[in-house]
Design a protein around this motif. Structure first.
Motif, mmCIF file in Angstrom:
data_model
loop_
_atom_site.group_PDB
_atom_site.id
_atom_site.type_symbol
_atom_site.label_atom_id
_atom_site.label_comp_id
_atom_site.label_asym_id
_atom_site.label_seq_id
_atom_site.Cartn_x
_atom_site.Cartn_y
_atom_site.Cartn_z
ATOM 1 N N ASP A 60 0.746 -1.141 0.027
ATOM 2 C CA ASP A 60 -0.027 -0.063 -0.075
ATOM 3 C C ASP A 60 0.773 1.240 -0.021
ATOM 4 N N SER A 120 2.075 1.427 -3.499
ATOM 5 C CA SER A 120 1.049 2.167 -4.252
ATOM 6 C C SER A 120 0.852 3.554 -4.200
ATOM 7 N N THR A 157 3.474 5.597 -5.773
ATOM 8 C CA THR A 157 3.847 5.614 -7.229
ATOM 9 C C THR A 157 2.670 5.788 -7.885
ATOM 10 N N MET A 198 0.325 3.605 -8.654
ATOM 11 C CA MET A 198 -0.066 2.337 -9.165
ATOM 12 C C MET A 198 -1.039 1.770 -7.945
ATOM 13 N N GLY A 199 -2.175 1.066 -8.609
ATOM 14 C CA GLY A 199 -2.886 0.241 -7.798
ATOM 15 C C GLY A 199 -2.104 -1.003 -7.337
ATOM 16 N N ARG A 200 -2.528 -1.718 -6.215
ATOM 17 C CA ARG A 200 -2.226 -3.004 -5.959
ATOM 18 C C ARG A 200 -2.113 -4.064 -7.133
ATOM 19 N N SER A 205 -1.967 -3.824 -10.325
ATOM 20 C CA SER A 205 -1.289 -3.330 -11.121
ATOM 21 C C SER A 205 0.261 -3.608 -10.733
ATOM 22 N N LEU A 206 0.606 -3.345 -9.472
ATOM 23 C CA LEU A 206 1.765 -3.518 -8.952
ATOM 24 C C LEU A 206 1.904 -5.244 -8.987
ATOM 25 N N LYS A 264 5.889 -6.312 -3.846
ATOM 26 C CA LYS A 264 6.952 -5.504 -3.459
ATOM 27 C C LYS A 264 8.420 -6.155 -3.710
#
Length: 207
Positions: free
Chosen positions: A31, A34, A37, A39-41, A43-44, A51
Motif C-alpha cells: 500500500d 501504491s 507510485t 499504481m494500484g495494488r 497493477s503492482l 513488493k
C-alpha cells in the motif's frame, strides 16, 4: 490486442526507490508503494510481482544509473584526477546523486547508498539483492580505483600505493558517513570527515 501500459516505469521505480530509502524494505508495504507510485495494488502485482519484484527492479535501475554516473564523474585527464577524487568524496558523503536527473534526497539518512541500505537489511536472505549490491559496489570501486591510478600517473599520489586499497578506503569512508549522517550529525561534520580522509591519501615521498 494487449492493453498498453499506462504508467511510466522509470517514474514508478524511482518513486519506489525513494519509499524504500525512507522507510526501509521491511517498513514499506504494498500500500505504501501504491501510494508513492500512484499504481494500484493489482497493477503492482501484475507488473512487478509485488513488493519483492519492485525492489529488484528498482535496484536494477539504480545500478544502471550508477554504472553511467560513476565513471562519468571520475573519468578525465590525469592532471585533474585529484580534483575529481576530492569532488566525488565531498558529494558522496553528503549523499549528492551522481546522476544529474535524480533530485537530492530530503535528508541525509534517505540519501545513503540505496544498494548498501538494502543489502544491509535483506541481503543476507535475498541473493538477488546481494548480487545487485555487489555489482553496484564493483562499479564504484572500478571508477574510484581508475581515478586513483590517474592521480598516480600524474605524480599526485604515491605510485607504490595499491590503488584498489585506496579505493576501498575511500568507499569505506563514504559508507561510514552514511551511518554518521543517519545519526543526524551536521553537514559540517561530514565535510570534515571527507577532508580528513582526502588529506590522508599517500602523497609521493619526494613531496
Amino acid at each position: 490486442m494487449a492493453r498498453p501500459r499506462s504508467f511510466d516505469r522509470d517514474h514508478v521505480l524511482h518513486a519506489a526507490e525513494r519509499q524504500f530509502r525512507t522507510a526501509g524494505y521491511n517498513g514499506t508495504s504494498v500500500d505504501d508503494i501504491s501510494a508513492a507510485t500512484g499504481m494500484g495494488r493489482g497493477s503492482l502485482y501484475a507488473t512487478f510481482d509485488g513488493k519483492h519484484g519492485v525492489l529488484h527492479q528498482a535496484m536494477s535501475v539504480y545500478f544502471t544509473r550508477l554504472a553511467q554516473g560513476a565513471p562519468k564523474a571520475l573519468a578525465g585527464p590525469d592532471e585533474s584526477a585529484m580534483e575529481r577524487l576530492h569532488a566525488y568524496l565531498l558529494r558522496a558523503v553528503h549523499g549528492v546523486p551522481l546522476a544529474a536527473d535524480v533530485p537530492p534526497a530530503p535528508d541525509r539518512a534517505a540519501a545513503a547508498c540505496f544498494a548498501a541500505k538494502m543489502a544491509m537489511e535483506v541481503g543476507a536472505s535475498d541473493s538477488e539483492v546481494k548480487r545487485l549490491a555487489n555489482d553496484c559496489f564493483s562499479v564504484l570501486m572500478t571508477a574510484v580505483a581508475d581515478c586513483v591510478r590517474a592521480a598516480q600517473r600524474n605524480g599526485d599520489l604515491d605510485p607504490d600505493a595499491d590503488p584498489d586499497d585506496l579505493a576501498y578506503l575511500l568507499l569505506t569512508i563514504v559508507r561510514g558517513t552514511d551511518v554518521v549522517g543517519a545519526y543526524g550529525h551536521s553537514p559540517a561534520r561530514l565535510t570534515s570527515i571527507a577532508e580528513s580522509a582526502f588529506a590522508l591519501l599517500p602523497r609521493p615521498r619526494h613531496r
